[in-house]
Design an enzyme around this catalytic site. Sequence first.
Site, PDB file in Angstrom:
ATOM      1  N   SER A 140      37.659  44.693  34.511  1.00  0.00           N
ATOM      2  CA  SER A 140      36.857  44.398  33.329  1.00  0.00           C
ATOM      3  C   SER A 140      35.670  43.490  33.627  1.00  0.00           C
ATOM      4  O   SER A 140      34.655  43.551  32.943  1.00  0.00           O
ATOM      5  CB  SER A 140      37.734  43.752  32.251  1.00  0.00           C
ATOM      6  OG  SER A 140      38.376  42.601  32.764  1.00  0.00           O
ATOM      7  N   LYS A 158      35.276  40.169  45.665  1.00  0.00           N
ATOM      8  CA  LYS A 158      35.216  40.489  44.240  1.00  0.00           C
ATOM      9  C   LYS A 158      33.817  40.134  43.753  1.00  0.00           C
ATOM     10  O   LYS A 158      33.399  38.980  43.846  1.00  0.00           O
ATOM     11  CB  LYS A 158      36.290  39.732  43.461  1.00  0.00           C
ATOM     12  CG  LYS A 158      36.320  40.121  41.993  1.00  0.00           C
ATOM     13  CD  LYS A 158      37.646  39.797  41.333  1.00  0.00           C
ATOM     14  CE  LYS A 158      37.835  38.311  41.133  1.00  0.00           C
ATOM     15  NZ  LYS A 158      38.989  38.029  40.246  1.00  0.00           N
ATOM     16  N   MET A 245      37.935  36.653  49.750  1.00  0.00           N
ATOM     17  CA  MET A 245      39.317  36.271  50.041  1.00  0.00           C
ATOM     18  C   MET A 245      39.865  37.158  51.142  1.00  0.00           C
ATOM     19  O   MET A 245      39.275  38.195  51.486  1.00  0.00           O
ATOM     20  CB  MET A 245      40.175  36.384  48.779  1.00  0.00           C
ATOM     21  CG  MET A 245      40.391  37.810  48.318  1.00  0.00           C
ATOM     22  SD  MET A 245      41.038  37.948  46.627  1.00  0.00           S
ATOM     23  CE  MET A 245      39.496  37.855  45.696  1.00  0.00           C
ATOM     24  N   ASP A 290      47.367  36.596  33.503  1.00  0.00           N
ATOM     25  CA  ASP A 290      46.919  37.976  33.308  1.00  0.00           C
ATOM     26  C   ASP A 290      47.995  38.900  33.857  1.00  0.00           C
ATOM     27  O   ASP A 290      48.218  38.958  35.063  1.00  0.00           O
ATOM     28  CB  ASP A 290      45.596  38.209  34.041  1.00  0.00           C
ATOM     29  CG  ASP A 290      45.006  39.590  33.745  1.00  0.00           C
ATOM     30  OD1 ASP A 290      45.743  40.465  33.240  1.00  0.00           O
ATOM     31  OD2 ASP A 290      43.809  39.788  34.015  1.00  0.00           O
ATOM     32  N   ASN A 295      47.315  43.222  39.496  1.00  0.00           N
ATOM     33  CA  ASN A 295      47.183  41.884  40.075  1.00  0.00           C
ATOM     34  C   ASN A 295      48.327  41.542  41.024  1.00  0.00           C
ATOM     35  O   ASN A 295      48.341  40.449  41.609  1.00  0.00           O
ATOM     36  CB  ASN A 295      47.120  40.825  38.972  1.00  0.00           C
ATOM     37  CG  ASN A 295      45.839  40.916  38.169  1.00  0.00           C
ATOM     38  OD1 ASN A 295      44.852  41.475  38.623  1.00  0.00           O
ATOM     39  ND2 ASN A 295      45.857  40.380  36.958  1.00  0.00           N
ATOM     40  N   ASP A 309      44.024  37.670  41.630  1.00  0.00           N
ATOM     41  CA  ASP A 309      43.314  37.418  40.374  1.00  0.00           C
ATOM     42  C   ASP A 309      43.820  36.169  39.659  1.00  0.00           C
ATOM     43  O   ASP A 309      44.721  36.213  38.832  1.00  0.00           O
ATOM     44  CB  ASP A 309      43.416  38.624  39.439  1.00  0.00           C
ATOM     45  CG  ASP A 309      42.334  38.586  38.369  1.00  0.00           C
ATOM     46  OD1 ASP A 309      41.847  37.484  38.059  1.00  0.00           O
ATOM     47  OD2 ASP A 309      41.983  39.651  37.834  1.00  0.00           O
TER      48      ASP A 309
END
Length: 449
Positions: A140, A158, A245, A290, A295, A309
């Site tokens: 998202s 990311k 990461m 989340d 994740n 995440d």
Amino acid sequence: MTTNASSTGLAVPSRRLGRLWHLGRATTDLAAGIGVRGMIDMARNGGRTDGRIQLSPAATKRFTDRLARMRGAVMKVGQLMSMDGTDVFTPEAAEIMATLRDRAEAMPMSQLNRVLTSELGRDWNKAFRRFEFQPIAAASIGQVHRAETRDGRRLALKIQFPGVRESIDSDIDNLGFLARNLGMMPKGIDPQPLLDEARVQLHREADYEAEAASMMDYRALVGEDADFFVPRVHADLSTSRILAMDFADGVPIDRLADGRYRQAERERAATLLTRLMLRELFEFGLAQTDPNFGNFLYDADSGRIVLLDFGATNTIPSTLAESYRLLSRAALEDDAAGLRQASVQLGYIGEEDPEDKVAALIELIRLSSEIFAADGPYDFGTSNLFERVYTRGRDLFLDDAFTRMPDPSSMFLHRKFVGVFMLCRRLRARIDFRDMLMPYLSARDQCAS
């Protein structure tokens, strides 16, 4: 550098009116897919016994395509709707809704290059021996690319969608507009405190520097664990819009349900993540809230679960943990007074609420506590608890039994709890939650403040 793949997605709509138009179209697609009879059924159950929304696959695809195009806060809402759509939607529609957990439209190559240049400089490519332009995941707020640096580090980068951070406020305002004007909230309840908390949370998720700090804090708490792996942050290639990461191998945790994995493997994964949830609440004082299944990756070679995440990482005050301890203890002992006290502390009910509404909400909590009231392992694979809780909660909603919003800070913990239990259901796991919970109910003040 790998250049044979490209991103061909459409640009993220960023102006408020444009995003409201897209959101309105998504809502229209959903309503059209449900149809007049479905809307009536949603309002008063229409005599259905299963209470599921009969949404056609074509309408569901139009709805999810619209949210995938928008990204941002509204896609987050769609992802939450998809966490276990089998409870609400038909199996066919739920399967399509589930795609929201794993994808958003990738940004066009031109946008990707602009973000990389803006964040890492015009010569950003000189830092990498290989950079895969085709994202390995898109969600998202951003998309993830695999890369290898000149000095041999295997990374996952990311990269945030341009315009998403700037669109958070307009998305929340638009969702608030729809909630207030389309009858999405019970009478007398102001959704603004929850929307304000969601606004703060989403801005935090869009700040990759804050996420990097949370990731490092969580990694320190987990330590060198044989069951879990938290990737390291690489600060030299991280900014407020790029998070670099360690690259970690694995498949999304819910893939364990596809039949290739043994029951023991599924139950081990479900047990590990359930136990970790309790450690977050009662030991760490820090929770990744989340519940998106993507994740959590499962590395079959090592048996470890990779935790990803940390944008939605929240601290848990010791007072909040203590209220959940009281609620759990009262549920196990079927202590009505204790359930009421804990529910007041958590904001579920008020001191002066009418007795009939209090009794109805306490009964809903009793129903929900079936998972840890069981004597021995609870079989999520055969349970229909989610349907029963959903149906009862919907009926209370329609009868205006909900007179207040819980403390907004606890709503994200609810999201985590439900997500973990939905994963247990997806994996058809049998877990002894009561046995895991009991050690935390006899101790006090274990949670960090």
